[in-house]
Design a protein around this motif. Structure first.
Motif, PDB file in Angstrom:
ATOM      1  N   VAL A 226       0.959  -1.378   0.017  1.00 31.05           N
ATOM      2  CA  VAL A 226       0.074   0.010  -0.112  1.00 31.05           C
ATOM      3  C   VAL A 226       0.881   1.484  -0.246  1.00 31.05           C
ATOM      4  N   THR A 227       1.595   1.562   1.035  1.00 33.57           N
ATOM      5  CA  THR A 227       2.557   2.635   1.248  1.00 33.57           C
ATOM      6  C   THR A 227       3.433   2.506   2.276  1.00 33.57           C
ATOM      7  N   ALA A 228       4.434   3.540   2.482  1.00 33.76           N
ATOM      8  CA  ALA A 228       5.232   3.237   3.633  1.00 33.76           C
ATOM      9  C   ALA A 228       4.464   4.150   4.943  1.00 33.76           C
ATOM     10  N   ALA A 229       4.602   3.411   6.118  1.00 29.12           N
ATOM     11  CA  ALA A 229       3.772   4.005   7.171  1.00 29.12           C
ATOM     12  C   ALA A 229       4.009   5.451   7.352  1.00 29.12           C
ATOM     13  N   THR A 230       5.315   5.993   7.055  1.00 29.21           N
ATOM     14  CA  THR A 230       5.732   7.433   7.098  1.00 29.21           C
ATOM     15  C   THR A 230       4.924   8.282   6.275  1.00 29.21           C
ATOM     16  N   ASN A 231       3.994   7.733   5.307  1.00 33.49           N
ATOM     17  CA  ASN A 231       3.341   8.604   4.510  1.00 33.49           C
ATOM     18  C   ASN A 231       2.092   9.056   5.095  1.00 33.49           C
ATOM     19  N   PHE A 232       1.733   8.640   6.318  1.00 31.01           N
ATOM     20  CA  PHE A 232       0.604   8.815   7.087  1.00 31.01           C
ATOM     21  C   PHE A 232       0.759  10.041   7.872  1.00 31.01           C
ATOM     22  N   ARG A 248      12.288   7.580  13.004  1.00 28.12           N
ATOM     23  CA  ARG A 248      11.992   7.487  11.737  1.00 28.12           C
ATOM     24  C   ARG A 248      10.492   8.192  11.556  1.00 28.12           C
ATOM     25  N   PHE A 249       9.587   7.965  12.401  1.00 32.18           N
ATOM     26  CA  PHE A 249       8.234   8.360  12.201  1.00 32.18           C
ATOM     27  C   PHE A 249       8.410   9.948  12.373  1.00 32.18           C
ATOM     28  N   LEU A 254       5.228  12.072  11.071  1.00 24.50           N
ATOM     29  CA  LEU A 254       3.961  10.975  11.263  1.00 24.50           C
ATOM     30  C   LEU A 254       3.875  11.273  12.886  1.00 24.50           C
ATOM     31  N   HIS A 255       2.794  11.627  13.222  1.00 26.27           N
ATOM     32  CA  HIS A 255       2.392  11.651  14.744  1.00 26.27           C
ATOM     33  C   HIS A 255       1.974  10.430  15.114  1.00 26.27           C
ATOM     34  N   LEU A 256       2.931   9.683  15.917  1.00 30.27           N
ATOM     35  CA  LEU A 256       2.551   8.452  16.618  1.00 30.27           C
ATOM     36  C   LEU A 256       1.980   8.564  17.918  1.00 30.27           C
TER      37      LEU A 256
END
Length: 270
Positions: A226-232, A248-249, A254-256
């Motif tokens: 789908v995509t890299a998690a970092t694109n959220f 990395r986030f 990316l706000h975890l």
């Protein structure tokens, strides 16, 4: 026969009695770690004996479609409820939302129903008949649009190219997606092509993207990338990510939002 081969045989026998079994259930029955079970399932999947489904497995040839919604609805429900409750905090009055069909996003909508003053201001676009029912056919929110298409009865959702074409017509404030599998490389993947297309199109159509990811989906790898998690923009999760992953986030913006639920496996979480 070595111990691994004995487990493979036991896994097959368990699946003969139960159409779909989760990773957690396998681990409990066989008294091994979830990581060991994941490796076993990957080997059996490569051998063509089983099929990996959301959070578990089924016998090959037994499930051409996704696992039944009602089955998955009861799996880790408490964890999903907590993720849903936290996600509601990211929603503002007047927002327009694309909400993907999944048991995790359904729990999010159930939490929205508990906030009627917020829900009545929202416009919701979804392919989920379950979510449509939860908002009482749109009576509880400002407006609701059910994406049309072929109905997948087992999932209670619309699927297919017609549904995808309609999704391209929308631009919303936020999309709410549920992760099927997130690998150690932090790539989000899906077990089904239609789910992959939905998630990609939803992300393209939204000003902000929100991913709900519960611990049973990590580390996992499905067929369709789908995509890299970092694109959220946001990830709401009970996964205790490692320090380097968090860095990395943060570097990617990316706000975890970590939501401890008590079901996480121990990891290096410095």
């Amino acid at each position: 026969m070595n111990k691994a081969e004995e487990r493979y045989q036991e896994i097959i026998e368990i699946l003969k009695e139960n159409p779909i079994v989760t990773v957690a259930d396998f681990a409990e029955r066989l008294s091994v770690s979830m990581e060991t079970i994941r490796k076993d399932l990957n080997i059996l999947s490569e051998q063509g004996k089983i099929v990996r489904v959301h959070g578990g497995a089924a016998l090959a040839g037994n499930t051409e479609m996704a696992s039944p919604f009602q089955f998955r609805e009861g799996v880790r429900r408490r964890e999903k409820q907590k993720l849903g409750k936290e996600t509601v905090k990211l929603i503002q009055k007047g927002d327009t939302l694309i909400i993907e069909s999944s048991t995790t996003t359904a729990e999010f909508v159930k939490e929205l129903v508990k906030a009627p003053e917020l829900l009545k201001t929202l416009t919701i676009v979804t392919n989920s008949i379950h979510i449509l029912t939860l908002v009482e056919m749109g009576k509880l929110c400002k407006r609701v649009f059910l994406l049309g298409g072929w109905i997948n009865e087992r999932e209670g959702a619309t699927k297919g190219q017609f549904m995808a074409e309609q999704l391209k017509s929308f631009h919303v404030d936020k999309c709410i997606l549920s992760g099927a599998a997130l690998g150690k490389n932090l790539i989000l993947s899906s077990y089904y092509e239609s789910d992959m297309h939905f998630q990609k199109l939803a992300m393209e159509s939204a000003g902000e993207t929100i991913l709900l990811l519960e611990a049973g989906k990590y580390p996992e790898a499905a067929v369709f990338s789908v995509t890299a998690a970092t694109n959220f923009d946001y990830m709401v999760s009970n996964v205790p990510f490692k320090k380097e992953d968090k860095e990395r986030f943060a570097a990617a913006g990316l706000h975890l939002i970590y939501v401890p639920t008590g079901s996480e496996e121990a990891t290096d979480n410095d």
